[in-house]
Design an enzyme around this catalytic site. Structure first.
Site, PDB file in Angstrom:
ATOM      1  N   GLY A 243       5.911  48.603 102.401  1.00 47.14           N
ATOM      2  CA  GLY A 243       5.286  47.484 103.554  1.00 47.14           C
ATOM      3  C   GLY A 243       5.819  46.252 104.586  1.00 47.14           C
ATOM      4  O   GLY A 243       6.853  45.742 103.594  1.00 47.14           O
ATOM      5  N   ASP A 273      12.291  56.574 106.544  1.00 48.73           N
ATOM      6  CA  ASP A 273      13.009  57.584 106.270  1.00 48.73           C
ATOM      7  C   ASP A 273      14.099  56.967 106.933  1.00 48.73           C
ATOM      8  O   ASP A 273      15.606  57.049 105.369  1.00 48.73           O
ATOM      9  CB  ASP A 273      13.023  58.790 107.281  1.00 48.73           C
ATOM     10  CG  ASP A 273      12.335  59.371 106.583  1.00 48.73           C
ATOM     11  OD1 ASP A 273      11.289  59.779 105.417  1.00 48.73           O
ATOM     12  OD2 ASP A 273      11.396  60.155 107.830  1.00 48.73           O
TER      13      ASP A 273
END
Length: 329
Positions: A243, A273
């Site tokens: 993150g 992605d």
């Protein structure tokens, strides 16, 4: 470009060079999922049993594998997509958008089942909740993989788990045996990988939650133990996204952190992605795993500036412009 932070300026220049160095010489093959994303903005994500009023529904191209292919192609890599969509308008929509991004879609077939679909709610902070109907993606079986002979001509191959697991095993084994560098995004994570799958994978990509599921270790480390656990499973190298804290590069002799780029997030859908797509483009361009991860940090941060998954991805020039404008810090 600001000179107030020389270290940040140096990093921006380094990543700009990586973006400028992406090559088309080596071919990337991505085999897996393609989805139509129905997205709605909401003030907060609904709790169980709660109805939340949101904005207008947007239809956007998605699917983990499709997103990864589009991102790599937009950055300038040579990419071929292999998968299944329905004979419906959503299937045509996805093929058109992938083609517009520069992806070769001759390896995509039309199936007698609706195109895969996701329903996505995005809150005011850019976080999301997703429900997924696989549709035609569930027909991507081992027979489809074996028939996709052109996949064996690819130098780097990207896989994820939004299609049946056996097809992923077969694709990894065939491509690895053919000499391709196989990158597996073990997501969505549902069960531990078999040893034969792990040994067919050159680089594993997971987030820290998925890593905890795989290893039974707590999120956030200890990284040496996580590294040993993955080696015991049969994986030789791994990238773990963490993150806002960036990512970790794990291998037999190292555990190195790659810092994130700070950004004012609009929508985090598809950022993981985008990271994967950038890593694929980096590996195909001959970059080290650490360089590919740094490229992924920048490209995924750029994706958070826009709405949707593929719709938020940019070309190398667009990402460079954002770097120079200080939008990625």
């Amino acid at each position: 470009m600001s000179t107030e932070n020389p270290k940040l300026e140096e990093r921006r220049a380094r990543v700009e060079a990586l973006l400028r160095g992406i090559e088309k010489e080596r071919r990337i093959g991505v085999i897996g999922s393609m989805n139509a994303d129905y997205t709605i903005d909401v003030p907060h994500l609904p709790a169980p049993g709660e109805t939340v009023r949101g904005g207008e529904v947007r239809l956007l191209p998605g699917g983990k594998s499709s997103n990864q292919a589009a991102c790599a192609a937009l950055l300038g890599a040579s990419v071929s997509m292999f998968g299944l969509v329905g004979k419906d308008d959503n299937g045509s929509f996805l093929l058109e958008r992938l083609g517009r991004a520069g992806v070769d879609v001759t390896g995509v077939a039309r199936a007698g089942r609706p195109t895969g679909t996701t329903l996505i709610a995005v809150d005011a902070a850019g976080e999301n909740a997703i429900a997924y109907a696989p549709g035609a993606n569930d027909l991507l079986d081992a027979a489809f993989v074996r028939a996709a002979e052109e996949l064996l001509d690819c130098d780097v191959v990207g896989l994820c788990l939004e299609t049946p697991l056996n097809s992923v095993r077969v694709a990894a084994a065939r491509c690895h045996e053919a000499g391709a560098q196989v990158l597996l995004n073990y997501s969505p994570c549902s069960e531990p990988p078999s040893r034969d799958l792990a040994q067919s994978v050159d680089v594993l990509l997971v987030n820290e939650h998925e890593l905890a599921q795989l290893t039974g270790l707590p999120e956030g480390g200890p990284w040496a133990e996580a590294q040993d656990a993955l080696l015991d499973m049969g994986f030789s190298e791994a990238l773990v996204t963490t993150g806002p804290r960036g990512s970790m590069v794990l291998g037999e002799d190292c555990a190195r952190r790659v810092e994130s780029f700070e950004v004012r997030a609009c929508d985090t859908t598809g950022c993981g992605d985008a990271f994967m797509g950038a890593v694929l483009a980096g590996l195909a361009s001959g970059y080290s795993l650490r360089e590919a991860a740094e490229l992924g940090s920048c490209v995924s941060a750029f994706a958070a500036l826009g709405h949707g998954a593929q719709a938020s991805y940019g070309t190398a020039d667009q990402v460079v412009d954002a770097l120079r404008q200080g939008l990625l810090g």
